[in-house]
Scaffold this motif. Structure first.
Motif, PDB file in Angstrom:
ATOM      1  N   UNK A 121       0.828  -1.205   0.000  1.00 45.81           N
ATOM      2  CA  UNK A 121       0.000   0.000   0.000  1.00 45.81           C
ATOM      3  C   UNK A 121       0.864   1.257   0.000  1.00 45.81           C
ATOM      4  N   UNK A 122       1.943   1.245   0.755  1.00 46.82           N
ATOM      5  CA  UNK A 122       2.824   2.411   0.793  1.00 46.82           C
ATOM      6  C   UNK A 122       3.509   2.612  -0.548  1.00 46.82           C
ATOM      7  N   UNK A 123       3.978   1.537  -1.159  1.00 47.08           N
ATOM      8  CA  UNK A 123       4.582   1.652  -2.496  1.00 47.08           C
ATOM      9  C   UNK A 123       3.571   2.183  -3.494  1.00 47.08           C
ATOM     10  N   UNK A 124       2.324   1.760  -3.359  1.00 46.27           N
ATOM     11  CA  UNK A 124       1.268   2.213  -4.261  1.00 46.27           C
ATOM     12  C   UNK A 124       0.948   3.683  -4.045  1.00 46.27           C
ATOM     13  N   UNK A 125       0.760   4.080  -2.791  1.00 47.29           N
ATOM     14  CA  UNK A 125       0.418   5.474  -2.499  1.00 47.29           C
ATOM     15  C   UNK A 125       1.511   6.427  -2.946  1.00 47.29           C
ATOM     16  N   UNK A 126       2.753   5.971  -2.929  1.00 46.50           N
ATOM     17  CA  UNK A 126       3.887   6.830  -3.277  1.00 46.50           C
ATOM     18  C   UNK A 126       4.301   6.698  -4.740  1.00 46.50           C
ATOM     19  N   UNK A 127       3.595   5.885  -5.512  1.00 44.88           N
ATOM     20  CA  UNK A 127       3.910   5.704  -6.927  1.00 44.88           C
ATOM     21  C   UNK A 127       3.451   6.911  -7.743  1.00 44.88           C
ATOM     22  N   UNK A 128       3.993   7.096  -8.961  1.00 43.79           N
ATOM     23  CA  UNK A 128       3.501   8.167  -9.834  1.00 43.79           C
ATOM     24  C   UNK A 128       1.992   8.036 -10.032  1.00 43.79           C
ATOM     25  N   UNK A 129       1.284   9.165 -10.137  1.00 39.11           N
ATOM     26  CA  UNK A 129      -0.188   9.122 -10.112  1.00 39.11           C
ATOM     27  C   UNK A 129      -0.870   8.140 -11.058  1.00 39.11           C
ATOM     28  N   UNK A 130      -0.498   8.037 -12.349  1.00 42.38           N
ATOM     29  CA  UNK A 130      -1.228   7.067 -13.182  1.00 42.38           C
ATOM     30  C   UNK A 130      -1.095   5.639 -12.660  1.00 42.38           C
ATOM     31  N   UNK A 131       0.131   5.273 -12.262  1.00 35.72           N
ATOM     32  CA  UNK A 131       0.349   3.935 -11.714  1.00 35.72           C
ATOM     33  C   UNK A 131      -0.374   3.771 -10.387  1.00 35.72           C
ATOM     34  N   UNK A 132      -0.303   4.805  -9.547  1.00 30.88           N
ATOM     35  CA  UNK A 132      -0.966   4.774  -8.240  1.00 30.88           C
ATOM     36  C   UNK A 132      -2.441   4.448  -8.381  1.00 30.88           C
ATOM     37  N   UNK A 133      -3.113   5.169  -9.236  1.00 27.10           N
ATOM     38  CA  UNK A 133      -4.558   4.989  -9.355  1.00 27.10           C
ATOM     39  C   UNK A 133      -4.914   3.629  -9.935  1.00 27.10           C
ATOM     40  N   UNK A 134      -4.128   3.164 -10.905  1.00 29.52           N
ATOM     41  CA  UNK A 134      -4.385   1.835 -11.461  1.00 29.52           C
ATOM     42  C   UNK A 134      -4.209   0.773 -10.389  1.00 29.52           C
ATOM     43  N   UNK A 135      -3.139   0.865  -9.625  1.00 26.06           N
ATOM     44  CA  UNK A 135      -2.889  -0.118  -8.563  1.00 26.06           C
ATOM     45  C   UNK A 135      -3.983  -0.074  -7.501  1.00 26.06           C
ATOM     46  N   UNK A 136      -4.465   1.121  -7.172  1.00 30.08           N
ATOM     47  CA  UNK A 136      -5.520   1.224  -6.171  1.00 30.08           C
ATOM     48  C   UNK A 136      -6.810   0.560  -6.642  1.00 30.08           C
ATOM     49  N   UNK A 137      -7.105   0.624  -7.918  1.00 28.31           N
ATOM     50  CA  UNK A 137      -8.315  -0.053  -8.410  1.00 28.31           C
ATOM     51  C   UNK A 137      -8.171  -1.567  -8.303  1.00 28.31           C
ATOM     52  N   UNK A 138      -6.942  -2.048  -8.238  1.00 32.90           N
ATOM     53  CA  UNK A 138      -6.669  -3.484  -8.169  1.00 32.90           C
ATOM     54  C   UNK A 138      -6.192  -3.902  -6.781  1.00 32.90           C
ATOM     55  N   UNK A 139      -6.559  -3.138  -5.759  1.00 38.16           N
ATOM     56  CA  UNK A 139      -6.022  -3.356  -4.418  1.00 38.16           C
ATOM     57  C   UNK A 139      -6.307  -4.765  -3.893  1.00 38.16           C
ATOM     58  N   UNK A 140      -7.433  -5.348  -4.291  1.00 38.58           N
ATOM     59  CA  UNK A 140      -7.810  -6.657  -3.756  1.00 38.58           C
ATOM     60  C   UNK A 140      -6.856  -7.761  -4.201  1.00 38.58           C
ATOM     61  N   UNK A 141      -6.008  -7.484  -5.209  1.00 38.77           N
ATOM     62  CA  UNK A 141      -5.039  -8.470  -5.671  1.00 38.77           C
ATOM     63  C   UNK A 141      -3.706  -8.357  -4.931  1.00 38.77           C
ATOM     64  N   UNK A 142      -3.588  -7.376  -4.046  1.00 42.90           N
ATOM     65  CA  UNK A 142      -2.338  -7.160  -3.321  1.00 42.90           C
ATOM     66  C   UNK A 142      -2.104  -8.268  -2.298  1.00 42.90           C
ATOM     67  N   UNK A 143      -0.866  -8.471  -1.873  1.00 41.10           N
ATOM     68  CA  UNK A 143      -0.577  -9.504  -0.855  1.00 41.10           C
ATOM     69  C   UNK A 143      -1.360  -9.250   0.434  1.00 41.10           C
ATOM     70  N   UNK A 144      -2.069 -10.254   0.882  1.00 45.63           N
ATOM     71  CA  UNK A 144      -2.798 -10.158   2.142  1.00 45.63           C
ATOM     72  C   UNK A 144      -4.009  -9.250   2.125  1.00 45.63           C
ATOM     73  N   UNK A 145      -4.436  -8.808   0.946  1.00 47.50           N
ATOM     74  CA  UNK A 145      -5.455  -7.754   0.868  1.00 47.50           C
ATOM     75  C   UNK A 145      -6.756  -8.134   1.565  1.00 47.50           C
ATOM     76  N   UNK A 146      -7.311  -9.268   1.230  1.00 53.32           N
ATOM     77  CA  UNK A 146      -8.616  -9.621   1.789  1.00 53.32           C
ATOM     78  C   UNK A 146      -8.519 -10.092   3.238  1.00 53.32           C
ATOM     79  N   UNK A 147      -7.357 -10.503   3.658  1.00 54.29           N
ATOM     80  CA  UNK A 147      -7.192 -10.792   5.074  1.00 54.29           C
ATOM     81  C   UNK A 147      -7.189  -9.484   5.869  1.00 54.29           C
ATOM     82  N   UNK A 148      -6.558  -8.472   5.308  1.00 53.81           N
ATOM     83  CA  UNK A 148      -6.488  -7.170   5.988  1.00 53.81           C
ATOM     84  C   UNK A 148      -7.796  -6.403   5.891  1.00 53.81           C
ATOM     85  N   UNK A 149      -8.523  -6.607   4.810  1.00 48.85           N
ATOM     86  CA  UNK A 149      -9.786  -5.899   4.593  1.00 48.85           C
ATOM     87  C   UNK A 149     -10.842  -6.877   4.072  1.00 48.85           C
ATOM     88  N   UNK A 150     -11.455  -7.667   4.976  1.00 48.01           N
ATOM     89  CA  UNK A 150     -12.545  -8.533   4.537  1.00 48.01           C
ATOM     90  C   UNK A 150     -13.647  -7.743   3.840  1.00 48.01           C
TER      91      UNK A 150
END
Length: 277
Positions: free
Chosen positions: A209-238
């Motif tokens: 999440x920190x790498x995503x928030x600090x990424x260049x804006x186009x990449x940041x927003x794309x990654x945020x739309x795909x947050x559920x695919x991040x490591x541990x995502x659904x465990x951290x946010x059911x």
């Protein structure tokens, strides 16, 4: 009275406000005898005003505790408080935060959303939930800045919330602070009861999440739309309602890059907060 940007041509230019995603803690945690657990978070919130370019004329806040089918704003000039937490000491239900609302800011928000093709509504009855008044009692203790709360959409679509944030971006140049409050980790079953086996996935998600928030804006927003695919995502946010306020803040940031302004480990779980701009 709030003045939209078209009426600001004769005013002295001021730096625009950043956008923020901050933790709001667990219930009324900062106002209880809960030694050390929340001390670092409380100290961060108390210093929040020091990182702003100037005192905001108003604050628009999105909490993880209000969802509506259409984006809805509080339009009451004097909102009450909603003590939407359960089983805490009696004194926590007498906490006060008498910040004014702003019908003018609420109307302007709806105009910006309408211009972006986003349906909205106003609620003249709703007060501030604890995702607003609990952290703001520390961050803005004088309660002298008008506050308007904005709901999430019940569909919880990250792209839609990025678009909502983008629609609100002009407010920043009008000295309005946009704040998302939630938690970057929000699995209460593991969080409050203690579950060490989930500490490592929480750290992995926080790193992503920190790498995503600090990424260049186009990449940041794309990654945020795909947050559920991040490591541990659904465990951290059911369920993602405590993460989506970050999407509003990131969307309102435009091309401004993000930075991590808060990093902590609470009850074994990594937590972060971010500033954009």
């Amino acid at each position: 009275m709030f003045m939209p940007a078209t009426d600001l041509s004769t005013t002295t230019a001021r730096p625009q406000q950043p956008t923020l995603f901050i933790p709001h803690g667990g219930g009324p945690c900062f106002f209880m005898d809960w030694p050390q657990t929340w001390d670092h978070m409380a100290a961060f919130l108390r210093g929040l005003g020091n990182i702003l370019p100037q005192k905001p004329d108003a604050i628009v806040v999105v909490s993880g505790h209000w969802e509506e089918q259409a984006v809805t704003v509080t339009s009451n000039a004097a909102p009450d408080l909603i003590y939407d937490y359960y089983g805490f000491p009696p004194h926590t239900y007498t906490l006060q935060y008498p910040a004014p609302g702003s019908p003018d800011v609420a109307r302007h928000i709806r105009t910006l959303l309408q211009n972006a093709g986003i349906a909205s509504a106003a609620d003249p009855q709703r007060g501030f939930d604890h995702g607003v008044f609990i952290p703001f009692m520390l961050a803005f203790p004088h309660a002298d800045i008008p506050v308007v709360e904005l709901s999430l959409q019940t569909a919880l679509d990250p792209a839609e919330h990025l678009a909502i944030g983008a629609a609100l971006a002009p407010l920043r140049a009008q000295n309005v602070l946009i704040v998302g409050t939630g938690l970057s980790y929000h699995n209460l079953r593991h969080f409050m009861n203690g579950s060490p086996v989930t500490d490592q996935p929480a750290q992995a998600f926080d790193t992503w999440l920190t790498a995503t928030a600090c990424a260049p804006p186009p990449e940041r927003n794309l990654r945020l739309t795909q947050w559920a695919q991040a490591p541990g995502a659904r465990l951290c946010h059911p369920r993602e309602e405590h993460l989506l306020p970050l999407m509003i803040a990131a969307g309102a940031a435009g091309q401004d890059k993000g930075q991590q302004i808060y990093s902590d480990t609470v009850l074994g779980k990594a937590l972060s907060g971010y500033r954009f701009g």
